[in-house]
Design a protein around this motif. Structure first.
Motif, mmCIF file in Angstrom:
data_model
loop_
_atom_site.group_PDB
_atom_site.id
_atom_site.type_symbol
_atom_site.label_atom_id
_atom_site.label_comp_id
_atom_site.label_asym_id
_atom_site.label_seq_id
_atom_site.Cartn_x
_atom_site.Cartn_y
_atom_site.Cartn_z
ATOM 1 N N GLU A 138 -9.849 -35.263 49.677
ATOM 2 C CA GLU A 138 -10.498 -36.842 49.643
ATOM 3 C C GLU A 138 -11.727 -36.494 48.641
ATOM 4 O OE1 GLU A 138 -12.203 -37.923 53.349
ATOM 5 O OE2 GLU A 138 -14.639 -39.020 52.717
ATOM 6 N N CYS A 139 -11.562 -37.597 47.462
ATOM 7 C CA CYS A 139 -12.607 -36.888 45.886
ATOM 8 C C CYS A 139 -14.365 -37.269 46.698
ATOM 9 C CB CYS A 139 -12.702 -37.931 45.190
ATOM 10 S SG CYS A 139 -13.727 -38.017 43.589
ATOM 11 N N VAL A 140 -15.035 -35.912 46.218
ATOM 12 C CA VAL A 140 -16.446 -36.123 47.147
ATOM 13 C C VAL A 140 -17.727 -36.599 45.844
ATOM 14 C CG1 VAL A 140 -16.527 -33.686 48.370
ATOM 15 C CG2 VAL A 140 -16.802 -34.246 45.407
ATOM 16 N N GLU A 141 -16.434 -37.552 44.853
ATOM 17 C CA GLU A 141 -17.662 -38.421 43.511
ATOM 18 C C GLU A 141 -17.215 -39.658 44.570
ATOM 19 O OE1 GLU A 141 -19.412 -37.265 42.105
ATOM 20 O OE2 GLU A 141 -20.246 -38.645 41.188
ATOM 21 N N CYS A 142 -16.051 -40.095 44.364
ATOM 22 C CA CYS A 142 -15.777 -41.625 45.403
ATOM 23 C C CYS A 142 -15.528 -41.626 46.422
ATOM 24 C CB CYS A 142 -14.851 -42.194 43.398
ATOM 25 S SG CYS A 142 -12.901 -41.917 44.260
ATOM 26 N N GLY A 143 -15.235 -40.533 46.891
ATOM 27 C CA GLY A 143 -14.639 -40.923 48.253
ATOM 28 C C GLY A 143 -13.744 -41.331 48.717
ATOM 29 N N TRP B 77 -13.150 -33.144 43.012
ATOM 30 C CA TRP B 77 -12.463 -34.345 42.521
ATOM 31 C C TRP B 77 -11.188 -35.281 42.246
ATOM 32 C CZ3 TRP B 77 -15.714 -31.587 39.566
ATOM 33 C CH2 TRP B 77 -17.011 -30.926 39.212
ATOM 34 N N CYS B 78 -10.502 -36.829 42.658
ATOM 35 C CA CYS B 78 -9.713 -37.139 42.345
ATOM 36 C C CYS B 78 -9.427 -36.966 40.620
ATOM 37 C CB CYS B 78 -9.962 -38.505 43.053
ATOM 38 S SG CYS B 78 -10.893 -40.017 41.678
ATOM 39 N N SER B 79 -8.387 -36.814 40.123
ATOM 40 C CA SER B 79 -7.834 -36.876 39.020
ATOM 41 C C SER B 79 -9.157 -37.829 37.904
ATOM 42 C CB SER B 79 -7.071 -37.266 38.128
ATOM 43 O OG SER B 79 -6.421 -38.823 38.787
ATOM 44 N N SER B 80 -9.422 -39.150 38.472
ATOM 45 C CA SER B 80 -10.256 -40.242 37.055
ATOM 46 C C SER B 80 -12.131 -38.719 37.051
ATOM 47 C CB SER B 80 -10.201 -41.348 37.702
ATOM 48 O OG SER B 80 -9.646 -41.740 39.330
ATOM 49 N N CYS B 81 -12.076 -38.861 38.638
ATOM 50 C CA CYS B 81 -13.935 -38.073 38.782
ATOM 51 C C CYS B 81 -13.916 -36.849 37.990
ATOM 52 C CB CYS B 81 -14.533 -38.344 40.409
ATOM 53 S SG CYS B 81 -14.299 -40.078 41.080
ATOM 54 N N GLN B 82 -12.651 -36.070 37.738
ATOM 55 C CA GLN B 82 -12.684 -34.911 37.230
ATOM 56 C C GLN B 82 -12.786 -35.228 35.789
ATOM 57 O OE1 GLN B 82 -8.836 -32.888 38.054
ATOM 58 N NE2 GLN B 82 -9.726 -30.833 36.822
HETATM 59 ZN ZN LIG Z 1 -12.981 -39.617 42.695
#
Ligand SMILES: [Zn+2]
Length: 102
Positions: A6-11, A31-36
């Motif tokens: 679960e991405c801590v940035e966008c959830g 982080w998911c790939s885009s948030c990363q």
């Molecule tokens: Zn994300």
């Protein structure tokens, strides 16, 4: 089986490659790939402690799913029916048994 994070940035939930490595670099458990990509571009790196916790949580979730026999929906496109199709015997019902008794 792959780990779901679960991405801590966008959830959002995301499914990094099995080896935790994208074609262009290592995958983050935070982080998911885009948030990363956004974070990396901003010059930030993941907290190693949080990364370890996220990894452990994902592994625990994977073990739980394995125990329940449930695969993540985002996995392979392998869709199986939730129950087997009715057999000929199930459709005929108790009538078949009764005819034998008579
Ligand atoms: Zn994300």
């Amino acid at each position: 089986m792959r780990l779901v994070f679960e991405c801590v940035e966008c959830g959002g939930h995301y499914l990094p490659p099995e080896g935790m490595v994208y074609p262009d670099g290592p995958a983050s458990p935070l982080w998911c790939s885009s948030c990363q990509t956004v974070r990396r571009t901003a010059g930030e790196s993941e907290d190693p402690l949080l990364a370890r916790i996220a990894l452990a949580a994902a592994r625990a979730a994977l073990a739980r799913r394995a125990a329940e026999g449930v695969e993540p929906a985002a996995g392979r496109g392998d869709v199986r029916p939730s129950r087997p199709p009715l057999s000929r015997r199930a459709r005929s019902g108790p009538g078949g048994v009764r005819s034998k008794l008579g």
